[in-house]
Design a protein around this motif. Structure first.
Motif, short mmCIF file in Angstrom:
data_model
loop_
_atom_site.label_atom_id
_atom_site.label_comp_id
_atom_site.label_asym_id
_atom_site.label_seq_id
_atom_site.Cartn_x
_atom_site.Cartn_y
_atom_site.Cartn_z
N GLU A 33 -6.76 -9.73 11.15
CA GLU A 33 -5.55 -10.34 10.03
C GLU A 33 -6.35 -9.29 8.71
N ALA A 34 -7.83 -9.82 8.70
CA ALA A 34 -8.46 -9.66 7.43
C ALA A 34 -8.14 -7.94 8.05
N GLU A 35 -9.01 -7.12 8.81
CA GLU A 35 -8.60 -5.97 8.95
C GLU A 35 -8.06 -5.49 8.59
N ARG A 36 -6.28 -5.51 9.37
CA ARG A 36 -5.41 -5.26 9.06
C ARG A 36 -4.27 -5.26 7.58
N VAL A 37 -5.02 -6.20 6.65
CA VAL A 37 -5.20 -6.63 5.55
C VAL A 37 -5.69 -5.30 4.40
N GLY A 38 -6.62 -5.40 5.11
CA GLY A 38 -7.70 -4.53 4.51
C GLY A 38 -7.68 -3.32 4.91
N ALA A 39 -6.85 -2.78 6.03
CA ALA A 39 -6.18 -1.62 6.15
C ALA A 39 -5.25 -1.39 5.37
N ILE A 40 -4.21 -2.26 4.96
CA ILE A 40 -3.18 -2.16 4.41
C ILE A 40 -3.56 -1.34 2.33
N ALA A 41 -4.71 -2.59 1.95
CA ALA A 41 -5.20 -2.71 0.35
C ALA A 41 -5.34 -0.64 0.53
N ARG A 42 -6.68 -0.41 1.54
CA ARG A 42 -6.83 0.70 1.52
C ARG A 42 -6.23 1.67 1.21
N SER A 43 -5.18 2.21 2.22
CA SER A 43 -4.24 3.05 1.93
C SER A 43 -3.35 2.95 0.54
N ILE A 44 -2.49 1.41 -0.05
CA ILE A 44 -2.43 1.61 -0.48
C ILE A 44 -2.49 1.33 -2.28
N GLY A 45 -3.66 1.35 -2.39
CA GLY A 45 -4.47 1.57 -3.29
C GLY A 45 -5.19 2.56 -3.11
N PRO A 57 5.08 11.04 -4.23
CA PRO A 57 6.01 10.11 -4.58
C PRO A 57 5.30 8.69 -4.77
N ALA A 58 6.52 7.99 -6.34
CA ALA A 58 6.00 6.83 -5.83
C ALA A 58 7.68 5.53 -4.72
N SER A 59 8.50 6.93 -4.35
CA SER A 59 9.19 5.89 -2.85
C SER A 59 8.27 5.77 -2.03
N GLN A 60 6.90 6.35 -1.52
CA GLN A 60 6.08 6.23 -0.55
C GLN A 60 5.85 4.71 -0.76
N LEU A 61 6.06 4.16 -1.29
CA LEU A 61 5.68 2.40 -1.22
C LEU A 61 5.93 1.50 -0.71
N SER A 62 7.64 2.11 -1.37
CA SER A 62 8.76 1.22 -1.13
C SER A 62 8.34 0.10 0.40
N ARG A 63 8.01 0.48 1.62
CA ARG A 63 7.63 -0.13 2.13
C ARG A 63 6.84 -1.36 2.67
N TRP A 64 6.08 -1.17 1.61
CA TRP A 64 4.98 -1.95 1.95
C TRP A 64 4.98 -2.96 0.75
N THR A 65 5.64 -2.62 0.09
CA THR A 65 5.81 -3.08 -2.07
C THR A 65 7.39 -4.03 -2.14
N ASP A 66 6.88 -4.62 -2.94
CA ASP A 66 7.81 -5.05 -3.54
C ASP A 66 8.26 -4.12 -4.50
N PRO A 67 9.86 -3.95 -5.02
CA PRO A 67 10.78 -2.98 -5.82
C PRO A 67 9.84 -2.94 -6.86
N GLU A 68 9.71 -4.01 -7.97
CA GLU A 68 9.72 -3.73 -8.35
C GLU A 68 7.95 -2.98 -9.22
N VAL A 69 7.28 -2.84 -7.40
CA VAL A 69 6.59 -2.42 -7.84
C VAL A 69 6.59 -1.03 -7.83
N VAL A 70 7.71 -0.90 -6.87
CA VAL A 70 7.69 1.18 -7.30
C VAL A 70 8.50 0.95 -8.34
N GLU A 71 9.05 0.71 -9.00
CA GLU A 71 9.71 0.90 -10.29
C GLU A 71 8.93 1.29 -11.51
#
Length: 149
Positions: A33-45, A57-71
């Motif tokens: 679980e920690a490895e998976r979350v670490g990989a997500i954190a790296r790619s989102i960062g 484009p910021a819309s690429q964050l929409s799959r992994w983030t809340d709508p407020e973050v994308v906005e």
């Protein structure tokens, strides 16, 4: 003459993955679980810094983030683009986002199903900080807070 062929055993790849491995929520605990979350954190960062650079484009964050973050990132990227257009003499300042790479990541789990990560992102002339909060929402990991310094 008879030839005996030994029974074949399934091969386990170097990473340890075996076919039909249990993928339930219970199996995704601890180190996996920690490895998976670490990989997500790296790619989102990495994506967040590239969005601020205008290369993604910021819309690429929409799959992994809340709508407020994308906005928020859409607005921030638009604001930075406007500043770039109005201040051509500061163009070199904005070029630092182009060659960003993740130097370090630190994670902790303050509660079950919740991780907080901080990343150091190396750019051409400086280092930036990225902070994320990643929570499990209905069997999927979602970035609920994202800040880039």
């Amino acid at each position: 003459m008879t030839i005996t062929v030994p029974e074949s055993t399934p091969r386990t790849p170097v990473g340890g993955y075996t076919w039909r491995e249990d993928r339930s929520a219970a199996a995704l605990s601890g180190r996996n679980e920690a490895e998976r979350v670490g990989a997500i954190a790296r790619s989102i960062g990495q994506a967040a810094v590239e969005i601020l650079a205008g290369t993604r484009p910021a819309s690429q964050l929409s799959r992994w983030t809340d709508p407020e973050v994308v906005e928020r990132f859409t607005q921030r990227a638009a604001m930075l683009k406007l500043v770039q257009e109005q201040c051509p003499e500061r163009r070199a300042v904005f070029e630092v986002h182009r060659a960003a790479r993740i130097r370090r990541i630190r994670m902790c789990s303050p509660a079950p199903g919740c991780y907080e990560a901080s990343l150091v992102v190396d750019e051409a002339t400086r280092a930036r900080a990225v902070a994320l909060r990643i929570e499990r929402v209905a069997r999927q990991w979602r970035v609920t807070h994202l800040e880039v310094g």
